[in-house]
Scaffold this motif. Structure first.
Motif, PDB file in Angstrom:
ATOM      1  N   ALA A 185       0.486  -0.880  -0.149  1.00 13.97           N
ATOM      2  CA  ALA A 185       0.095  -0.308  -0.092  1.00 13.97           C
ATOM      3  C   ALA A 185       1.160   1.455   0.182  1.00 13.97           C
ATOM      4  O   ALA A 185       2.033   0.779   0.256  1.00 13.97           O
ATOM      5  N   SER A 186       0.381   2.602  -0.499  1.00 10.75           N
ATOM      6  CA  SER A 186       0.871   3.187  -0.537  1.00 10.75           C
ATOM      7  C   SER A 186       1.818   4.282   0.369  1.00 10.75           C
ATOM      8  O   SER A 186       2.775   4.395   0.613  1.00 10.75           O
ATOM      9  N   ALA A 187       1.197   3.761   1.896  1.00 14.12           N
ATOM     10  CA  ALA A 187       1.536   3.895   3.204  1.00 14.12           C
ATOM     11  C   ALA A 187       2.669   3.189   3.671  1.00 14.12           C
ATOM     12  O   ALA A 187       2.593   3.306   4.830  1.00 14.12           O
ATOM     13  N   ASP A 188       2.202   2.226   3.359  1.00 13.04           N
ATOM     14  CA  ASP A 188       3.804   1.209   3.438  1.00 13.04           C
ATOM     15  C   ASP A 188       4.906   1.422   2.846  1.00 13.04           C
ATOM     16  O   ASP A 188       5.446   0.270   3.359  1.00 13.04           O
ATOM     17  N   VAL A 189       5.222   2.297   2.064  1.00 10.20           N
ATOM     18  CA  VAL A 189       5.911   1.839   0.896  1.00 10.20           C
ATOM     19  C   VAL A 189       7.609   2.136   2.203  1.00 10.20           C
ATOM     20  O   VAL A 189       8.792   1.132   1.590  1.00 10.20           O
ATOM     21  N   ASP A 190       7.077   3.385   2.855  1.00 10.43           N
ATOM     22  CA  ASP A 190       8.452   3.853   3.620  1.00 10.43           C
ATOM     23  C   ASP A 190       9.056   2.824   3.783  1.00 10.43           C
ATOM     24  O   ASP A 190      10.108   2.201   4.390  1.00 10.43           O
ATOM     25  N   ARG A 191       8.147   1.479   4.872  1.00  9.54           N
ATOM     26  CA  ARG A 191       8.596   0.820   6.380  1.00  9.54           C
ATOM     27  C   ARG A 191       9.200   0.008   5.648  1.00  9.54           C
ATOM     28  O   ARG A 191       9.320  -0.570   6.140  1.00  9.54           O
ATOM     29  N   ALA A 192       8.878  -0.687   4.246  1.00 11.07           N
ATOM     30  CA  ALA A 192       8.815  -1.814   3.519  1.00 11.07           C
ATOM     31  C   ALA A 192      10.087  -1.719   2.673  1.00 11.07           C
ATOM     32  O   ALA A 192      11.067  -2.178   3.265  1.00 11.07           O
ATOM     33  N   VAL A 193      10.431  -0.121   2.653  1.00 16.39           N
ATOM     34  CA  VAL A 193      11.756   0.380   2.133  1.00 16.39           C
ATOM     35  C   VAL A 193      13.390  -0.108   2.742  1.00 16.39           C
ATOM     36  O   VAL A 193      13.985  -0.669   3.110  1.00 16.39           O
ATOM     37  N   GLU A 194      12.365   0.531   4.566  1.00 17.54           N
ATOM     38  CA  GLU A 194      13.539   0.449   5.159  1.00 17.54           C
ATOM     39  C   GLU A 194      13.406  -0.773   6.200  1.00 17.54           C
ATOM     40  O   GLU A 194      14.680  -1.428   6.116  1.00 17.54           O
ATOM     41  N   LYS A 195      13.192  -2.025   6.282  1.00 23.71           N
ATOM     42  CA  LYS A 195      12.850  -3.243   5.896  1.00 23.71           C
ATOM     43  C   LYS A 195      14.114  -3.462   5.467  1.00 23.71           C
ATOM     44  O   LYS A 195      15.006  -4.646   6.200  1.00 23.71           O
ATOM     45  N   GLU A 196      14.156  -4.068   3.776  1.00 22.49           N
ATOM     46  CA  GLU A 196      15.560  -4.096   2.778  1.00 22.49           C
ATOM     47  C   GLU A 196      16.171  -3.702   3.343  1.00 22.49           C
ATOM     48  O   GLU A 196      17.680  -4.341   3.357  1.00 22.49           O
ATOM     49  N   ILE A 197      16.595  -2.108   3.626  1.00 25.58           N
ATOM     50  CA  ILE A 197      17.385  -1.383   4.062  1.00 25.58           C
ATOM     51  C   ILE A 197      18.575  -2.516   5.333  1.00 25.58           C
ATOM     52  O   ILE A 197      19.236  -2.109   5.269  1.00 25.58           O
ATOM     53  N   ASP A 198      17.670  -2.679   6.252  1.00 24.69           N
ATOM     54  CA  ASP A 198      18.200  -3.499   7.586  1.00 24.69           C
ATOM     55  C   ASP A 198      18.935  -4.370   7.256  1.00 24.69           C
ATOM     56  O   ASP A 198      19.865  -5.031   7.614  1.00 24.69           O
ATOM     57  N   GLU A 199      18.150  -4.999   6.636  1.00 23.54           N
ATOM     58  CA  GLU A 199      18.571  -7.246   5.615  1.00 23.54           C
ATOM     59  C   GLU A 199      20.000  -6.345   4.935  1.00 23.54           C
ATOM     60  O   GLU A 199      21.081  -7.360   4.452  1.00 23.54           O
ATOM     61  N   PHE A 200      20.093  -5.387   4.382  1.00 20.81           N
ATOM     62  CA  PHE A 200      20.818  -5.268   3.004  1.00 20.81           C
ATOM     63  C   PHE A 200      22.437  -4.477   4.480  1.00 20.81           C
ATOM     64  O   PHE A 200      23.652  -5.384   4.123  1.00 20.81           O
ATOM     65  N   ILE A 201      22.315  -4.362   5.211  1.00 23.31           N
ATOM     66  CA  ILE A 201      23.095  -3.707   6.232  1.00 23.31           C
ATOM     67  C   ILE A 201      23.877  -4.493   7.062  1.00 23.31           C
ATOM     68  O   ILE A 201      24.835  -4.374   7.716  1.00 23.31           O
ATOM     69  N   ALA A 202      23.059  -6.128   7.433  1.00 23.94           N
ATOM     70  CA  ALA A 202      23.011  -6.404   8.370  1.00 23.94           C
ATOM     71  C   ALA A 202      24.223  -7.610   7.669  1.00 23.94           C
ATOM     72  O   ALA A 202      25.331  -8.634   8.065  1.00 23.94           O
ATOM     73  N   ALA A 203      25.023  -7.557   6.163  1.00 23.21           N
ATOM     74  CA  ALA A 203      25.656  -8.417   5.485  1.00 23.21           C
ATOM     75  C   ALA A 203      27.272  -7.188   4.820  1.00 23.21           C
ATOM     76  O   ALA A 203      26.975  -6.165   5.841  1.00 23.21           O
ATOM     77  N   SER A 204      28.052  -8.475   5.355  1.00 20.15           N
ATOM     78  CA  SER A 204      29.143  -7.351   5.095  1.00 20.15           C
ATOM     79  C   SER A 204      29.322  -6.970   3.793  1.00 20.15           C
ATOM     80  O   SER A 204      29.383  -7.647   2.928  1.00 20.15           O
ATOM     81  N   PRO A 205      29.933  -5.026   4.042  1.00 25.10           N
ATOM     82  CA  PRO A 205      30.123  -5.204   2.703  1.00 25.10           C
ATOM     83  C   PRO A 205      30.256  -5.016   1.649  1.00 25.10           C
ATOM     84  O   PRO A 205      30.280  -5.238   0.653  1.00 25.10           O
ATOM     85  N   GLN A 206      32.046  -5.783   1.925  1.00 25.41           N
ATOM     86  CA  GLN A 206      33.072  -6.633   1.235  1.00 25.41           C
ATOM     87  C   GLN A 206      32.512  -7.393   0.285  1.00 25.41           C
ATOM     88  O   GLN A 206      32.274  -8.108  -0.559  1.00 25.41           O
ATOM     89  N   ALA A 207      31.764  -8.649   1.221  1.00 21.95           N
ATOM     90  CA  ALA A 207      30.540  -9.915   0.847  1.00 21.95           C
ATOM     91  C   ALA A 207      29.871  -9.434  -0.052  1.00 21.95           C
ATOM     92  O   ALA A 207      29.340 -10.110  -1.030  1.00 21.95           O
ATOM     93  N   ALA A 208      29.044  -8.719   0.583  1.00 24.08           N
ATOM     94  CA  ALA A 208      27.630  -7.728  -0.376  1.00 24.08           C
ATOM     95  C   ALA A 208      28.192  -7.846  -1.988  1.00 24.08           C
ATOM     96  O   ALA A 208      27.584  -8.065  -2.701  1.00 24.08           O
ATOM     97  N   ALA A 209      28.953  -7.127  -1.964  1.00 24.32           N
ATOM     98  CA  ALA A 209      29.921  -6.311  -3.747  1.00 24.32           C
ATOM     99  C   ALA A 209      30.371  -7.509  -3.859  1.00 24.32           C
ATOM    100  O   ALA A 209      30.546  -7.470  -5.344  1.00 24.32           O
TER     101      ALA A 209
END
Length: 258
Positions: A185-209
């Protein structure tokens, strides 16, 4: 400072790269193309940046090519058109090769080059009200420069249908073909993006690259030869009578409505 983009980085290392031509529905001008290419380079080399969110200000994500940019191509020589197509191709290549997770945050309209931008993201979240279209054929053109990335994202079968018809489709269809990962839903886009940010930040930067580069290496390669080929095809399509007539008619209709 860029004129067509807004760029910020928070304390977590989450960068927001926002298209900021909202009065033009974030249509891509020559200036925006150059600034996106530069932004991709800067964010790629910034060790503080862990993840990038690509979004659009205002009512739309990206409405495709800027009308004035298109008008200039109508009057340009073949060599000038090839140069502009290459500028656009290098922008997509730069974004595609950013060694950081790239999240698309999509709302409103995403047409033409806007779908190209989504296709170079590692994942994309769309508002349920978003609308999509590869409408180039309606003007007598082809979606050439973005095609390697779109086909890599949604596959040849879905691409053939959308390339040839130019139809407008909704967010549910965009998810069904893999263009976006989730629809909220339009009202939930920012919340969904924040969840994705948290998932990606949990990874090692070098390994992610390294993992991102690995995934690209195992997919159909987008070589310099392929890029040269689609640039030539785009230049060819601009020279057809259909394109000349279709684009001229498009601008004439816009003038009559203004």
């Amino acid at each position: 400072m860029p004129k067509t983009l807004m760029i910020s980085v928070d304390e977590r290392g989450a960068a927001r790269l926002t298209l900021a031509r909202e009065d033009k529905h974030n249509a891509m001008s020559a200036e925006m193309i150059d600034e996106l290419t530069e932004a991709a380079s800067v964010l790629a080399s910034d060790r503080n940046v862990r993840v990038i969110v690509l979004a659009g200000a205002g009512k739309s994500f990206c409405a495709g090519g800027d009308l004035e940019w298109m008008r200039a191509q109508l009057k340009a020589s073949r060599s000038e058109r090839i140069a502009e197509a290459r500028r656009l191709a290098m922008m997509f290549k730069a974004l595609n090769q950013v060694p950081k997770p790239l999240i698309g945050c999509v709302h409103g309209s995403a047409f033409g080059g806007g779908i190209g931008l989504i296709s170079v993201c590692d994942t994309a979240i769309a508002s349920e009200a978003a609308r999509f279209g590869l409408t180039e054929v309606r003007l007598g053109l082809i979606p050439a420069t973005i095609s390697p990335y779109v086909v890599a994202r949604i596959g040849s079968s879905a691409a053939r249908s959308l390339f040839v018809s130019g139809r407008i489709f909704d967010a549910a269809h965009a998810k069904s073909i893999g263009l976006v990962a989730s629809v909220v839903a339009s009202a939930d886009v920012d919340r969904a993006v924040e969840k994705e940010i948290d998932e990606f930040i949990a990874a090692s930067p070098q390994a992610a690259a390294s993992a991102k580069a690995l995934a690209r290496s195992l997919a159909l390669p987008i070589t310099d030869e392929i890029i040269d080929n689609v640039i030539t095809r785009l230049a060819d399509s601009w020279e057809t009578e259909e394109a000349q007539a279709g684009i001229a008619d498009f601008f004439e209709k816009r003038r009559s409505k203004s």
